[in-house]
Design a protein around this motif. Sequence first.
Motif, PDB file in Angstrom:
ATOM      1  N   ALA A   1      36.571  33.427  32.676  1.00  0.00           N
ATOM      2  CA  ALA A   1      36.688  32.682  33.932  1.00  0.00           C
ATOM      3  C   ALA A   1      37.004  33.617  35.090  1.00  0.00           C
ATOM      4  CB  ALA A   1      37.762  31.610  33.805  1.00  0.00           C
ATOM      5  N   VAL A   2      37.894  34.558  34.855  1.00  0.00           N
ATOM      6  CA  VAL A   2      38.227  35.512  35.907  1.00  0.00           C
ATOM      7  C   VAL A   2      37.012  36.368  36.236  1.00  0.00           C
ATOM      8  CG1 VAL A   2      39.655  37.507  36.507  1.00  0.00           C
ATOM      9  CG2 VAL A   2      40.690  35.547  35.346  1.00  0.00           C
ATOM     10  N   LEU A   3      36.322  36.835  35.212  1.00  0.00           N
ATOM     11  CA  LEU A   3      35.141  37.669  35.428  1.00  0.00           C
ATOM     12  C   LEU A   3      34.093  36.922  36.249  1.00  0.00           C
ATOM     13  CD1 LEU A   3      33.698  40.369  34.710  1.00  0.00           C
ATOM     14  CD2 LEU A   3      32.750  39.191  32.714  1.00  0.00           C
ATOM     15  N   ALA A   4      33.877  35.660  35.922  1.00  0.00           N
ATOM     16  CA  ALA A   4      32.866  34.875  36.624  1.00  0.00           C
ATOM     17  C   ALA A   4      33.232  34.626  38.077  1.00  0.00           C
ATOM     18  CB  ALA A   4      32.649  33.550  35.901  1.00  0.00           C
ATOM     19  N   SER A   5      34.524  34.683  38.386  1.00  0.00           N
ATOM     20  CA  SER A   5      34.975  34.396  39.747  1.00  0.00           C
ATOM     21  C   SER A   5      34.900  35.607  40.674  1.00  0.00           C
ATOM     22  CB  SER A   5      36.424  33.896  39.722  1.00  0.00           C
ATOM     23  OG  SER A   5      37.335  34.963  39.454  1.00  0.00           O
ATOM     24  N   MET A   6      34.599  36.793  40.122  1.00  0.00           N
ATOM     25  CA  MET A   6      34.694  38.034  40.884  1.00  0.00           C
ATOM     26  C   MET A   6      33.375  38.392  41.559  1.00  0.00           C
ATOM     27  SD  MET A   6      36.850  40.257  38.082  1.00  0.00           S
ATOM     28  CE  MET A   6      37.020  41.717  39.110  1.00  0.00           C
TER      29      MET A   6
ATOM     30  N   PRO B   1      46.491  40.850  38.478  1.00  0.00           N
ATOM     31  CA  PRO B   1      47.565  41.853  38.468  1.00  0.00           C
ATOM     32  C   PRO B   1      47.070  43.232  38.063  1.00  0.00           C
ATOM     33  CG  PRO B   1      48.345  39.796  37.531  1.00  0.00           C
ATOM     34  CD  PRO B   1      46.861  39.642  37.739  1.00  0.00           C
ATOM     35  N   LEU B   2      47.808  44.225  38.513  1.00  0.00           N
ATOM     36  CA  LEU B   2      47.429  45.619  38.346  1.00  0.00           C
ATOM     37  C   LEU B   2      47.883  46.181  36.999  1.00  0.00           C
ATOM     38  CD1 LEU B   2      48.721  46.854  41.808  1.00  0.00           C
ATOM     39  CD2 LEU B   2      46.302  46.703  41.167  1.00  0.00           C
ATOM     40  N   LEU B   3      47.096  47.098  36.472  1.00  0.00           N
ATOM     41  CA  LEU B   3      47.628  48.050  35.512  1.00  0.00           C
ATOM     42  C   LEU B   3      48.420  49.078  36.312  1.00  0.00           C
ATOM     43  CD1 LEU B   3      44.500  48.681  33.264  1.00  0.00           C
ATOM     44  CD2 LEU B   3      46.526  47.331  32.678  1.00  0.00           C
ATOM     45  N   ILE B   4      49.689  49.224  36.003  1.00  0.00           N
ATOM     46  CA  ILE B   4      50.504  50.264  36.646  1.00  0.00           C
ATOM     47  C   ILE B   4      50.853  51.265  35.557  1.00  0.00           C
ATOM     48  CG2 ILE B   4      52.609  50.807  37.894  1.00  0.00           C
ATOM     49  CD1 ILE B   4      52.492  48.100  39.193  1.00  0.00           C
ATOM     50  N   ALA B   5      50.340  52.476  35.726  1.00  0.00           N
ATOM     51  CA  ALA B   5      50.384  53.473  34.663  1.00  0.00           C
ATOM     52  C   ALA B   5      51.320  54.611  34.994  1.00  0.00           C
ATOM     53  CB  ALA B   5      48.981  54.017  34.405  1.00  0.00           C
TER      54      ALA B   5
ATOM     55  N   LEU C   1      38.609  45.775  30.720  1.00  0.00           N
ATOM     56  CA  LEU C   1      39.836  45.920  31.501  1.00  0.00           C
ATOM     57  C   LEU C   1      40.601  44.606  31.570  1.00  0.00           C
ATOM     58  CD1 LEU C   1      38.264  48.174  34.220  1.00  0.00           C
ATOM     59  CD2 LEU C   1      40.267  48.819  32.871  1.00  0.00           C
ATOM     60  N   LEU C   2      39.887  43.507  31.760  1.00  0.00           N
ATOM     61  CA  LEU C   2      40.544  42.201  31.807  1.00  0.00           C
ATOM     62  C   LEU C   2      41.127  41.833  30.445  1.00  0.00           C
ATOM     63  CD1 LEU C   2      38.016  40.164  33.983  1.00  0.00           C
ATOM     64  CD2 LEU C   2      40.209  41.127  34.709  1.00  0.00           C
ATOM     65  N   LYS C   3      40.429  42.179  29.369  1.00  0.00           N
ATOM     66  CA  LYS C   3      40.966  41.910  28.028  1.00  0.00           C
ATOM     67  C   LYS C   3      42.249  42.699  27.794  1.00  0.00           C
ATOM     68  CE  LYS C   3      36.792  40.558  25.475  1.00  0.00           C
ATOM     69  NZ  LYS C   3      35.857  40.932  24.387  1.00  0.00           N
ATOM     70  N   LEU C   4      42.276  43.942  28.251  1.00  0.00           N
ATOM     71  CA  LEU C   4      43.507  44.730  28.118  1.00  0.00           C
ATOM     72  C   LEU C   4      44.639  44.046  28.879  1.00  0.00           C
ATOM     73  CD1 LEU C   4      43.832  48.588  28.563  1.00  0.00           C
ATOM     74  CD2 LEU C   4      45.575  47.015  29.329  1.00  0.00           C
ATOM     75  N   LYS C   5      44.352  43.616  30.100  1.00  0.00           N
ATOM     76  CA  LYS C   5      45.390  42.943  30.892  1.00  0.00           C
ATOM     77  C   LYS C   5      45.837  41.655  30.215  1.00  0.00           C
ATOM     78  CE  LYS C   5      43.933  44.960  35.298  1.00  0.00           C
ATOM     79  NZ  LYS C   5      43.631  44.750  36.720  1.00  0.00           N
ATOM     80  N   ALA C   6      44.883  40.901  29.672  1.00  0.00           N
ATOM     81  CA  ALA C   6      45.245  39.654  28.988  1.00  0.00           C
ATOM     82  C   ALA C   6      46.106  39.933  27.761  1.00  0.00           C
ATOM     83  CB  ALA C   6      43.987  38.895  28.592  1.00  0.00           C
ATOM     84  N   ALA C   7      45.764  40.976  27.010  1.00  0.00           N
ATOM     85  CA  ALA C   7      46.518  41.309  25.800  1.00  0.00           C
ATOM     86  C   ALA C   7      47.956  41.664  26.112  1.00  0.00           C
ATOM     87  CB  ALA C   7      45.844  42.467  25.064  1.00  0.00           C
ATOM     88  N   ARG C   8      48.212  42.200  27.298  1.00  0.00           N
ATOM     89  CA  ARG C   8      49.572  42.565  27.703  1.00  0.00           C
ATOM     90  C   ARG C   8      50.202  41.514  28.618  1.00  0.00           C
ATOM     91  NH1 ARG C   8      50.262  44.599  23.592  1.00  0.00           N
ATOM     92  NH2 ARG C   8      48.540  45.925  22.950  1.00  0.00           N
ATOM     93  N   GLY C   9      49.599  40.316  28.667  1.00  0.00           N
ATOM     94  CA  GLY C   9      50.185  39.200  29.409  1.00  0.00           C
ATOM     95  C   GLY C   9      50.021  39.277  30.912  1.00  0.00           C
TER      96      GLY C   9
END
Length: 433
Positions: free
Chosen positions: A56-61, A138-142, A391-399
Amino acid sequence: MAVIATVVAGCAASGTAAAPAPPGSPRQGGADAAATPAPATTPTAPATAKPSGVEAVLASMSVEEKVGQLFMPVLYGAAADTVSGENQARFGVDTPAKMVAKYRPGGVILFPWAGNVKSVRQVVALTNGLQKASPEIPLLIAADQENGQVSRLAPLVTDLPGASVIGSTGDPSLARRAAEATGVELRALGVNLDFAPVADVNINPRNPVIGPRAYGSDPRKVAPMVAAAVRGFHDAGIAATAKHFPGHGDTAVDSHTGLPVITHSRAQWSKLDAPPFAAAIGKNVDAIMSAHVVMPKLDPSGDPATLSKPILTGLLREELGFDGVVSTDALDMAGVRKKYGDGEVAVRAIRAGADLLLMPPDYREAYRAVLAAVESGKISEDRLDQSVRRLLKLKAARGLLEKAPVVDPAEAERVLRSAEHRALARLINSRAR
């Protein structure tokens, strides 16, 4: 397929299950005085109904927003609203928050030399402020927090031993505990991705860039340490990154200043370099970082691995079965800038199989080049979506897709350099050989 069999066998010998440089080099590249690309979106108030779920997020971008997600730059200053001439020169806006709102990057990376790391409360305020500037995604902050020789958040965090010290103990459980302690402290600061552990096998004792950053020189001993560290980061809720693929352990040249060439045959790579990466994949590592090294027997083109489709797509994705995020090593390093301009490097990295473009020296040039490549079809929209989806899957996996994280400065002060973590550091040092 012989490569997979050899790698799996190597991991099995180490007791680790297998599955089918550091950023922060001196700043390079000048500001681009040309017109900036159109903003990915016009900054607006958060929408009342935010898309949920990766698809859903991907489709909205928009395409511009998707291209923004591919980048992880360094921003300058101690606070999200700090006005900086460096930010103005590099991004055309004067604060980190304005840069995030304009370009919608997938993430940012923190460094002391960029003025990002002053105190615990300051870092917490910075990460909270950056997340506030990116409410939709939200951002990945590394951070590049390996501990030991590479410790970008020192002296705020516990002074835990580096990989070589942990490796000398022969006890993977200590690698797991150290990674978990580091992850807990990073998370308290608002950092959600660490560019660790180092999965290189330091075969060459004259290696000027890896050395003590590796767990050791024997892949059978390094692989279980890497696997344990990945698990430790996950225990803390932090995304982990194994680096530097396909292996930076047998070099006598620092890829920050030159382009190393490693002459390993396919069989040697499978035996010496691959097992720790296979072990990390077996523990569902979130990301793998490429190396700016040439391996002519893996790819005769002369391009570094960061720009090599046979290596990133052929070996890493198709043979080792990795479908997480592939991050480049820092794109301001000399090893990746030998043959191509900074815009072309970014395009070639994506076409090779990378998803995350780390620290481009000229952000606006790289952004424009990737956007133009998508618009011309040089990078297909399907290929773009593959990277953004990962990238979105990584963000989803980390909440991170559920809500923008907000961290508490008082909790961070309680967690960082805790008595428990300092005791762990002493324990590891006492068992080192």
